[in-house]
Design a protein around this motif. Sequence first.
Motif, PDB file in Angstrom:
ATOM      1  N   GLN A   1      -3.884  -0.412   3.790  1.00  0.00           N
ATOM      2  CA  GLN A   1      -3.979   0.986   3.320  1.00  0.00           C
ATOM      3  C   GLN A   1      -4.324   1.774   4.614  1.00  0.00           C
ATOM      4  N   ARG A   2      -4.946   1.575   5.633  1.00  0.00           N
ATOM      5  CA  ARG A   2      -5.093   2.172   6.871  1.00  0.00           C
ATOM      6  C   ARG A   2      -4.026   2.340   7.825  1.00  0.00           C
TER       7      ARG A   2
ATOM      8  N   LEU B   1       1.570   8.024   8.438  1.00  0.00           N
ATOM      9  CA  LEU B   1       1.733   9.332   8.147  1.00  0.00           C
ATOM     10  C   LEU B   1       2.250  10.112   9.468  1.00  0.00           C
TER      11      LEU B   1
ATOM     12  N   ALA C   1       1.891  12.079   0.634  1.00  0.00           N
ATOM     13  CA  ALA C   1       1.392  13.087   1.660  1.00  0.00           C
ATOM     14  C   ALA C   1       2.090  14.522   1.065  1.00  0.00           C
TER      15      ALA C   1
ATOM     16  N   ALA D   1       0.876  -1.353  -0.037  1.00  0.00           N
ATOM     17  CA  ALA D   1       0.036  -0.142   0.073  1.00  0.00           C
ATOM     18  C   ALA D   1       0.920   1.263  -0.050  1.00  0.00           C
TER      19      ALA D   1
ATOM     20  N   ASP E   1      -7.195  -3.542   2.318  1.00  0.00           N
ATOM     21  CA  ASP E   1      -7.857  -2.288   2.988  1.00  0.00           C
ATOM     22  C   ASP E   1      -7.211  -1.847   4.341  1.00  0.00           C
TER      23      ASP E   1
ATOM     24  N   CYS F   1       0.855   5.874   0.649  1.00  0.00           N
ATOM     25  CA  CYS F   1       0.271   7.075   0.949  1.00  0.00           C
ATOM     26  C   CYS F   1       1.091   8.091   0.303  1.00  0.00           C
TER      27      CYS F   1
ATOM     28  N   GLY G   1      -0.972   0.405  12.973  1.00  0.00           N
ATOM     29  CA  GLY G   1      -1.077   1.698  12.663  1.00  0.00           C
ATOM     30  C   GLY G   1      -0.064   2.569  13.605  1.00  0.00           C
TER      31      GLY G   1
ATOM     32  N   ALA H   1      -1.063   2.536   6.376  1.00  0.00           N
ATOM     33  CA  ALA H   1      -0.111   3.327   5.739  1.00  0.00           C
ATOM     34  C   ALA H   1      -0.728   4.686   6.096  1.00  0.00           C
ATOM     35  N   GLN H   2      -1.825   5.158   6.266  1.00  0.00           N
ATOM     36  CA  GLN H   2      -2.500   6.442   6.392  1.00  0.00           C
ATOM     37  C   GLN H   2      -2.155   6.697   7.853  1.00  0.00           C
ATOM     38  N   MET H   3      -2.203   5.758   9.029  1.00  0.00           N
ATOM     39  CA  MET H   3      -1.845   5.960  10.099  1.00  0.00           C
ATOM     40  C   MET H   3      -0.229   6.381  10.208  1.00  0.00           C
TER      41      MET H   3
END
Length: 327
Positions: A254-255, A261, A41, A37, A251, A39, A302, A257-259
């Motif tokens: 991906q979450r 950040l 930014a 995954a 999925d 992200c 995450g 990866a977002q966390m």
Amino acid sequence: MRNLITDVEGISVGQAEDAGSVTGVSVIVPDCPALGAVCVAGGGPGTRESDVLAAGRLVFDSVDAICLSGGSAFGLAAADGVMAGLKAQGRGFALVPRPGVPATPIVPAAILYDLANGGNKDWGDTAPYARLGRQAFDAAGESFVLGPAGAGYGAAAGLAPGGTGSASIVTHDGLTVGALAAVNSFGSVRMPGSAAFWAWPFEISGEFGGARPEPGFAFDPEDWGAAKADPSPRENTTLACIAIDAAVTHDELQRIAQMALAGMARAIRPVFAPTDGDVIFVISTRKREAGGSRPLAIARLGELAASTLARAIARGVYESERQEGRP
């Protein structure tokens, strides 16, 4: 435990540098195709094959390597060298394997800008990145150098030397999270007027020097400390790869990866600016069950990814400064 991303079982890292050009490449190689995954930014990213990691794509579970490189857009060619090494090993994706038709290695990549760091960039018709990518791939193993090495070889973190950093953590139930970062940020990694890193609350066992802010420390919110005085578009980037061994869905990855950040935001200020090309890749080797309540398990992974990345960023700069002999 090496306190490196390679503490995640099945992950190897290789690095290569060109001292004359003051640039380099880092390659993260799972021993089997991994789930991936990403992200993006920053406002000025440079990536290759990042779209294949989106939901609904064919090969997001077939990542053969992640390539991080200096060189701005020239550096995207480093993935060519990595692909050549993988092809030589017979690795890659093939929808229907056929004799004489090579599989296609899946190598998402991202670059940082180090073209203005004083190195000799007069390459003629051939930039060094495909060569460096192959050298880095061939050098992949469990141990690698931190600081001025790999993709962070010619980097700068604000007004400090940048570099390549890594860190890892193993949970009480045996899950492993590792991070590798190439730090070339516009923002500063240290608190204004202090030797303490922004990431100091997450430090483990003095891994980046143990500096702490003075009691009662305060700063002006408009004071960015030792950030770059004259940032230019696409010239400021932190690249990262997180590896986990927990078996998760795309999925869920991906979450994570977002966390993750948040790890950059904990370690660099300011971050994700218009001039930055910040990118995080996350890969899972899927060698262990995550366990527990699913939403809580993903939240836990995450958060660990974020704190481990913050530590890796600080370690990269700390090791570069230490090797330069800075206090």
